[in-house]
Design an enzyme around this catalytic site. Structure first.
Site, PDB file in Angstrom:
ATOM      1  N   LYS A  17      63.471 -16.931  -9.489  1.00 55.64           N
ATOM      2  CA  LYS A  17      64.064 -15.810  -8.741  1.00 55.64           C
ATOM      3  C   LYS A  17      65.587 -15.815  -8.820  1.00 55.64           C
ATOM      4  CE  LYS A  17      62.221 -16.719  -4.663  1.00 55.64           C
ATOM      5  NZ  LYS A  17      61.413 -17.903  -4.938  1.00 55.64           N
ATOM      6  N   ARG A  29      59.842 -13.252   3.937  1.00 55.20           N
ATOM      7  CA  ARG A  29      58.853 -14.266   3.544  1.00 55.20           C
ATOM      8  C   ARG A  29      57.694 -14.344   4.538  1.00 55.20           C
ATOM      9  NH1 ARG A  29      63.076 -18.012   0.731  1.00 55.20           N
ATOM     10  NH2 ARG A  29      61.806 -19.501  -0.374  1.00 55.20           N
ATOM     11  N   ARG A  70      64.812 -29.149 -12.004  1.00 60.99           N
ATOM     12  CA  ARG A  70      65.978 -28.702 -11.231  1.00 60.99           C
ATOM     13  C   ARG A  70      66.485 -29.833 -10.341  1.00 60.99           C
ATOM     14  NH1 ARG A  70      65.291 -23.498  -7.487  1.00 60.99           N
ATOM     15  NH2 ARG A  70      64.445 -24.953  -5.993  1.00 60.99           N
ATOM     16  N   ARG A 124      68.945 -30.757  -5.130  1.00 58.22           N
ATOM     17  CA  ARG A 124      68.601 -30.084  -3.871  1.00 58.22           C
ATOM     18  C   ARG A 124      67.715 -30.994  -3.039  1.00 58.22           C
ATOM     19  NH1 ARG A 124      66.733 -23.841  -4.213  1.00 58.22           N
ATOM     20  NH2 ARG A 124      65.356 -24.587  -2.557  1.00 58.22           N
ATOM     21  N   ARG A 167      56.284 -26.689   0.091  1.00 54.76           N
ATOM     22  CA  ARG A 167      56.880 -25.353  -0.084  1.00 54.76           C
ATOM     23  C   ARG A 167      55.902 -24.396  -0.773  1.00 54.76           C
ATOM     24  NH1 ARG A 167      61.720 -27.109  -3.238  1.00 54.76           N
ATOM     25  NH2 ARG A 167      62.265 -24.922  -3.495  1.00 54.76           N
TER      26      ARG A 167
HETATM   27  P1  AMP Z   1      64.991 -20.878  -1.378  1.00 58.98           P
HETATM   28  O1  AMP Z   1      66.318 -21.269  -1.924  1.00 58.98           O
HETATM   29  O2  AMP Z   1      64.762 -19.406  -1.373  1.00 58.98           O
HETATM   30  O3  AMP Z   1      63.849 -21.642  -2.017  1.00 58.98           O
HETATM   31  O4  AMP Z   1      64.994 -21.306   0.181  1.00 58.98           O
HETATM   32  C1  AMP Z   1      65.184 -22.659   0.551  1.00 58.98           C
HETATM   33  C2  AMP Z   1      64.704 -22.862   1.973  1.00 58.98           C
HETATM   34  O5  AMP Z   1      65.480 -22.029   2.877  1.00 58.98           O
HETATM   35  C3  AMP Z   1      63.256 -22.502   2.262  1.00 58.98           C
HETATM   36  O6  AMP Z   1      62.351 -23.519   1.895  1.00 58.98           O
HETATM   37  C4  AMP Z   1      63.301 -22.269   3.762  1.00 58.98           C
HETATM   38  O7  AMP Z   1      63.379 -23.487   4.482  1.00 58.98           O
HETATM   39  C5  AMP Z   1      64.658 -21.555   3.933  1.00 58.98           C
HETATM   40  N1  AMP Z   1      64.505 -20.099   3.792  1.00 58.98           N
HETATM   41  C6  AMP Z   1      65.015 -19.306   2.817  1.00 58.98           C
HETATM   42  N2  AMP Z   1      64.674 -18.031   3.008  1.00 58.98           N
HETATM   43  C7  AMP Z   1      63.902 -17.988   4.117  1.00 58.98           C
HETATM   44  C8  AMP Z   1      63.214 -16.965   4.818  1.00 58.98           C
HETATM   45  N3  AMP Z   1      63.245 -15.686   4.402  1.00 58.98           N
HETATM   46  N4  AMP Z   1      62.535 -17.317   5.943  1.00 58.98           N
HETATM   47  C9  AMP Z   1      62.503 -18.569   6.380  1.00 58.98           C
HETATM   48  N5  AMP Z   1      63.101 -19.599   5.754  1.00 58.98           N
HETATM   49  C10 AMP Z   1      63.797 -19.319   4.630  1.00 58.98           C
END
Ligand code: AMP
Length: 204
Positions: A13, A88, A127, A133, A144
């Site tokens: 993404k 989400r 990654r 990360r 996740r």
């Molecule tokens: P990402 O970089 O999109 O994989 O997001 C990393 C982490 O941020 C996720 O595993 C969640 O803990 C938090 N996070 C990101 N976007 C959301 C969302 N829309 N709702 C809830 N938690 C989020």
């Protein structure tokens, strides 16, 4: 143009969001990136989010929704935006509907990037080696993926029912996936990119 980019962790993404943002001249808004920046800066928002993120759980809806509402009010969102990683949960979908209604606008499309589960884990472990990360460890990656299946996958049928969904095969070379993304966007919306070009044909 107002777009959502969905897909499980590791689907690519972030990479595609950057390209869409440049081509169409709209900001890519990644809730994950905003959370990570806040964690790094030690803000109250970062403190509130970190435990959830490190465990691979979702940050509570109230916190996430308030953050997105604030971001969408910035002037750079007036011409459109791409949401990467939001909504989400079904609760976030409802809240986003309300935000868009308050702004007097609506979504043009929802792009769903899909990639085979085995490839996802491999990509995330790769990654982990380059980006370090905190949530790219094998255990947290598994959690996740599970949280995505339970809480986010149901959004696909919600948006499909609205007739604004496009499925995109996220497997293969990044450029090829990007071509598929542009083709899907051009089908969803009649809005040209910033150069007025038509999307190129999809390559496989
Ligand atoms: P990402 O970089 O999109 O994989 O997001 C990393 C982490 O941020 C996720 O595993 C969640 O803990 C938090 N996070 C990101 N976007 C959301 C969302 N829309 N709702 C809830 N938690 C989020």
């Amino acid at each position: 143009m107002r777009l959502i980019l969905m897909g499980p962790p590791g689907a690519g993404k972030g990479t595609q969001a950057t390209r869409i943002s440049e081509r169409y001249g709209i900001p890519a808004i990644s809730t994950g990136d905003i959370f990570r920046a806040n964690v790094a800066a030690g803000t109250p928002l970062g403190v509130a989010a970190q435990t959830y993120m490190d465990a691979g759980e979702y940050v509570p809806d109230e916190v996430t929704n308030a953050m997105v509402r604030d971001r969408l009010a910035h002037p750079d969102c007036q011409r459109g935006f791409l949401l990467d990683g939001y909504p989400r949960t079904l609760e976030q979908v409802k809240e986003l509907d309300q935000m868009l209604a308050d702004l007097g606008t609506q979504l043009d499309g929802v792009l769903v990037l899909s990639v085979d589960a085995g490839v996802l884990v491999e990509r995330l472990l790769d990654r982990a080696a380059t980006e370090a990360r905190a949530d790219d460890t094998r255990n947290v990656i598994g959690r996740r993926q599970q949280v995505y299946e339970e809480q986010t996958a149901p959004l696909v049928s919600e948006y499909d029912a609205r007739g604004i969904l496009a499925h995109i095969d996220g497997f293969g070379r990044i450029d090829h996936v990007t071509d598929r993304v542009y083709t899907a966007i051009s089908r969803l919306s009649s809005v040209p990119d910033r150069t007025g070009r038509l999307a190129p044909p999809a390559r496989r």
